[in-house]
Write a protein that holds these residues in place. Structure first.
Motif, PDB file in Angstrom:
ATOM      1  N   ARG A 341       0.844  -1.194   0.000  1.00 28.64           N
ATOM      2  CA  ARG A 341       0.000   0.000   0.000  1.00 28.64           C
ATOM      3  C   ARG A 341       0.875   1.237   0.000  1.00 28.64           C
ATOM      4  N   ILE A 342       0.262   2.361  -0.303  1.00 33.75           N
ATOM      5  CA  ILE A 342       0.950   3.648  -0.354  1.00 33.75           C
ATOM      6  C   ILE A 342       0.219   4.611   0.574  1.00 33.75           C
ATOM      7  N   GLU A 343       0.965   5.356   1.362  1.00 29.68           N
ATOM      8  CA  GLU A 343       0.374   6.331   2.280  1.00 29.68           C
ATOM      9  C   GLU A 343       0.677   7.747   1.802  1.00 29.68           C
ATOM     10  N   LEU A 344      -0.382   8.526   1.594  1.00 34.94           N
ATOM     11  CA  LEU A 344      -0.249   9.946   1.278  1.00 34.94           C
ATOM     12  C   LEU A 344      -0.402  10.731   2.564  1.00 34.94           C
ATOM     13  N   ARG A 345       0.693  11.360   3.011  1.00 35.30           N
ATOM     14  CA  ARG A 345       0.706  11.992   4.334  1.00 35.30           C
ATOM     15  C   ARG A 345       0.309  13.466   4.301  1.00 35.30           C
ATOM     16  N   ALA A 346       0.133  14.029   3.109  1.00 35.73           N
ATOM     17  CA  ALA A 346      -0.227  15.446   3.023  1.00 35.73           C
ATOM     18  C   ALA A 346      -1.690  15.694   3.334  1.00 35.73           C
ATOM     19  N   ALA A 347      -2.540  14.680   3.193  1.00 32.16           N
ATOM     20  CA  ALA A 347      -3.980  14.864   3.419  1.00 32.16           C
ATOM     21  C   ALA A 347      -4.245  15.206   4.879  1.00 32.16           C
ATOM     22  N   ASP A 348      -5.148  16.157   5.110  1.00 35.67           N
ATOM     23  CA  ASP A 348      -5.477  16.513   6.488  1.00 35.67           C
ATOM     24  C   ASP A 348      -6.961  16.332   6.771  1.00 35.67           C
ATOM     25  N   SER A 349      -7.314  16.529   8.029  1.00 33.65           N
ATOM     26  CA  SER A 349      -8.648  16.179   8.512  1.00 33.65           C
ATOM     27  C   SER A 349      -9.739  17.107   8.001  1.00 33.65           C
ATOM     28  N   ALA A 350      -9.385  18.214   7.342  1.00 37.02           N
ATOM     29  CA  ALA A 350     -10.386  19.147   6.812  1.00 37.02           C
ATOM     30  C   ALA A 350     -10.731  18.860   5.356  1.00 37.02           C
ATOM     31  N   CYS A 351     -10.149  17.830   4.760  1.00 40.47           N
ATOM     32  CA  CYS A 351     -10.348  17.622   3.329  1.00 40.47           C
ATOM     33  C   CYS A 351     -11.758  17.113   3.032  1.00 40.47           C
ATOM     34  N   ASN A 352     -12.227  17.409   1.818  1.00 41.61           N
ATOM     35  CA  ASN A 352     -13.423  16.779   1.284  1.00 41.61           C
ATOM     36  C   ASN A 352     -12.966  15.422   0.758  1.00 41.61           C
ATOM     37  N   PRO A 353     -13.332  14.310   1.418  1.00 44.77           N
ATOM     38  CA  PRO A 353     -12.737  13.022   1.051  1.00 44.77           C
ATOM     39  C   PRO A 353     -13.122  12.548  -0.344  1.00 44.77           C
ATOM     40  N   TYR A 354     -14.268  12.963  -0.844  1.00 45.81           N
ATOM     41  CA  TYR A 354     -14.652  12.573  -2.201  1.00 45.81           C
ATOM     42  C   TYR A 354     -13.707  13.203  -3.222  1.00 45.81           C
ATOM     43  N   LEU A 355     -13.479  14.494  -3.081  1.00 48.09           N
ATOM     44  CA  LEU A 355     -12.630  15.194  -4.049  1.00 48.09           C
ATOM     45  C   LEU A 355     -11.170  14.787  -3.895  1.00 48.09           C
ATOM     46  N   GLY A 356     -10.718  14.610  -2.652  1.00 49.66           N
ATOM     47  CA  GLY A 356      -9.343  14.184  -2.435  1.00 49.66           C
ATOM     48  C   GLY A 356      -9.085  12.816  -3.034  1.00 49.66           C
ATOM     49  N   ALA A 357      -9.989  11.865  -2.787  1.00 48.36           N
ATOM     50  CA  ALA A 357      -9.820  10.518  -3.333  1.00 48.36           C
ATOM     51  C   ALA A 357      -9.898  10.525  -4.854  1.00 48.36           C
ATOM     52  N   ALA A 358     -10.763  11.378  -5.414  1.00 49.76           N
ATOM     53  CA  ALA A 358     -10.897  11.461  -6.870  1.00 49.76           C
ATOM     54  C   ALA A 358      -9.594  11.929  -7.510  1.00 49.76           C
TER      55      ALA A 358
END
Length: 454
Positions: A341-358
Motif C-alpha cells: 500500500r501507499i500512504e499519502l501523508r499530506a492529506a489533512d482532517s479538513a479535506c473533502n474526502p470525495y474530491l481528495g480521493a478522486a
C-alpha cells in the motif's frame, strides 16, 4: 463482548428501518467542504425520498455552483450507505448524489469520485482506501477560547500519553462502540502529539464507501463529543506550536473480480514490497502532487501544518517534500512496513474526502496508463537535507500556502479533467476568495508585533 452490528441490508428495506425504530431519515449530500447537508424526511415518505424528492437550493450552500434562478438540486440516496445514528436511533442517514434537470449534477463531490471510480473499474481495478482519523476534542472556555477536556498540566511531549487518553474515555468509548456497530473494526486509538488530539484507526473500504464513512465519522465524532461537554475539531492546526491533524490516505488497487491486492510484491528490487503497478500509481501521484495538495490540504490553516518545524516536540511529523520512500515518515508518499500500500501523508482532517480521493485515484491511474517510474525511494531523513542537497536530488517543496496550492491546481490539466468545468472554476474562485479574506484579516500577532514598534 460481542458488539452488535447494524444489519447489512437495512438501507434497502423500509420495513427493516421501521422495525429498528427509525422515524426520520436524512438524504445527506455534502458542500464544498465535505460537510453533511440534508432535509429531514419522515419514514412514511421513504419511497419518495429514495426517488429524489428532496430539493435544495444550491445557491444557499457553500461552494455549490448554482444561481438562485437555477433548478434545485435533488438528493438521491444510496441505500447501501444507510446508517442509523448511534446517538439517536430514530434517525437514519444516507449518503446521496445530487441530481438536477433529471440527471447527475456535474459538480456533486460524490459524483466526481464515482466518475473516477468508474474509470478504475473499466481498467479492472478497485481502489481500497483507509483514512487515519486525527482530530482534537476540546471544550469552550468562558472567555471565548478553548481548552482540552483533561485538566491535567500540558506535557511537552503528550504523544501516546495514557493518563490523558484515560481522561477522555467516556466520549471515546461511546465513539468507538458506535464505529464498530457499523463493522468499521477499530483497531487502535491513542492521544496524539497535540493538546487534546487523538487518532482512531479503523479498517479500509473501497474509495467511495470510505469517503461516505469519513464524512459520517466527522459528524458522529462531533455529536458524541458534544454529549460529553466538548466538541470535535477537524481544523488541521488549532495550536501553532503543536502537531496538526492529518487524515493520511492509505491506498492500494485490487483486482475488481478477485479482490487480490495488486500492490503487493515479495520480489521488489527496491526493497519496499511494492509491485510495479504500485510504483506506476505512485509516480502518477508524485507528478500531480502540488495540485493534489490544494484538495487534500484545502484550507489556509492546512499550510500551518505542512511545515518542517513548529511543534514543541521538535519536527512536526508533517510532509513538506514532494518525494517518496519506504517506511520513512519524512516522505510525503510512504510505503509502510510490509508494503502492499501507499500512504499519502499530506492529506489533512479538513479535506473533502470525495474530491481528495478522486484526484489521487485519477493521478495514480494516469501513472499506470503512462507507465511512469517514480525513481528510487528515499530512505534517509529528508528533514535534515539542505536546500542544495534537495535540489541535487530533484526534490521540490510542497506548496507552502493555500495560494501556492491553488496556483498549482489551476495549472494542472488533471484538475479540470477530474472536477469538470463547473466545479473546477468554483473551487478556484471559492478558495481564492478564502485566501483574500485571510490576507485582509489583521491578526493578533500583527498587532502585538507592529502596533507599538515605531
Amino acid at each position: 463482548m460481542t458488539i452488535p452490528t447494524q444489519p447489512a441490508n437495512i438501507g434497502y428495506d423500509v420495513e427493516a428501518l421501521a422495525a429498528a425504530g427509525v422515524e426520520f431519515m436524512l438524504a445527506s449530500y455534502v458542500d464544498i467542504h465535505g460537510v453533511s447537508k440534508s432535509k429531514m424526511v419522515p419514514i412514511a415518505h421513504y419511497k419518495r425520498m429514495m426517488s429524489g424528492s428532496e430539493l435544495c437550493t444550491g445557491a444557499a450552500l457553500e461552494g455549490v455552483p448554482q444561481d438562485v434562478s437555477d433548478e434545485e438540486v435533488a438528493s438521491h440516496p444510496d441505500p447501501a450507505s444507510c446508517k442509523i445514528l448511534p446517538w439517536d436511533k430514530e434517525i437514519a442517514w444516507f449518503a446521496s448524489d445530487l441530481w438536477t434537470k433529471g440527471k447527475p449534477f456535474s459538480a456533486c463531490s460524490r459524483t466526481i469520485l464515482k466518475n473516477v471510480v468508474a474509470k478504475a473499474d473499466a481498467m479492472g481495478y478497485r481502489m481500497n482506501l483507509g483514512m487515519e482519523a486525527e482530530f482534537f476534542v476540546l471544550k469552550d472556555d468562558a472567555d471565548g477560547g478553548y481548552s482540552p477536556l483533561s485538566t491535567r498540566n500540558h506535557l511537552e511531549k503528550p504523544a501516546y500519553d495514557v493518563s490523558r487518553l484515560l481522561d477522555n474515555m467516556d466520549w471515546m468509548r461511546e465513539l468507538v462502540k458506535s464505529m464498530n456497530q457499523f463493522g468499521w473494526d477499530v483497531y487502535s486509538l491513542d492521544h496524539e502529539d497535540g493538546i487534546g488530539q487523538f487518532e482512531i484507526d479503523f479498517k479500509y473500504f473501497d474509495a467511495l464507501t470510505m469517503a461516505d464513512n469519513f464524512v459520517f465519522f466527522r459528524l458522529m465524532a462531533n455529536e458524541i463529543a458534544r454529549r460529553h461537554g466538548g466538541f470535535a475539531s477537524f481544523m488541521p492546526k488549532p495550536y501553532g506550536d503543536r502537531a496538526g491533524s492529518g487524515a493520511h490516505f492509505n491506498m492500494s488497487l485490487a483486482d475488481k473480480v478477485t479482490g487480490k491486492n495488486l500492490f503487493e510484491a515479495e520480489d521488489d528490487p527496491r526493497g519496499c514490497n511494492l509491485s510495479n503497478l504500485g510504483y506506476q500509481f505512485m509516480a502518477g501521484v508524485l507528478k500531480h502532487l502540488p495540485a493534489i495538495c490544494a484538495v487534500v490540504a484545502p484550507t489556509v490553516n492546512s499550510y500551518k501544518r505542512l511545515v518542517l518545524r513548529g511543534s514543541m516536540s521538535g519536527f512536526t511529523w508533517a510532509p513538506v517534500f514532494a518525494c517518496y520512500g519506504d517506511n520513512n515518515r519524512t516522505n510525503t508518499l510512504r510505503i509502510p512496513k510490509g508494503g502492499g500500500r501507499i500512504e499519502l501523508r499530506a492529506a489533512d482532517s479538513a479535506c473533502n474526502p470525495y474530491l481528495g480521493a478522486a484526484m489521487v485515484l485519477a493521478a495514480g491511474l494516469e501513472g499506470i496508463e503512462q507507465q511512469l517510474d517514480p525513481g528510487e525511494p528515499h530512505t534517509e531523513n529528508m528533514y535534515l537535507k539542505t536546500p542544495q542537497e534537495l535540489d541535487a536530488m530533484g526534490v521540490k517543496m510542497l506548496p507552502q500556502s493555500l495560494k501556492e496550492a491553488i496556483d498549482m491546481f489551476k495549472q494542472d490539466e488533471l484538475s479540470k479533467a477530474v472536477f469538470g468545468e463547473s466545479m473546477f472554476t468554483t473551487w478556484i474562485d471559492y478558495k481564492s476568495e478564502e485566501w483574500i479574506r485571510y490576507n485582509n484579516h489583521v491578526s493578533d500577532w500583527e498587532k502585538a508585533r507592529y502596533l507599538k514598534l515605531f
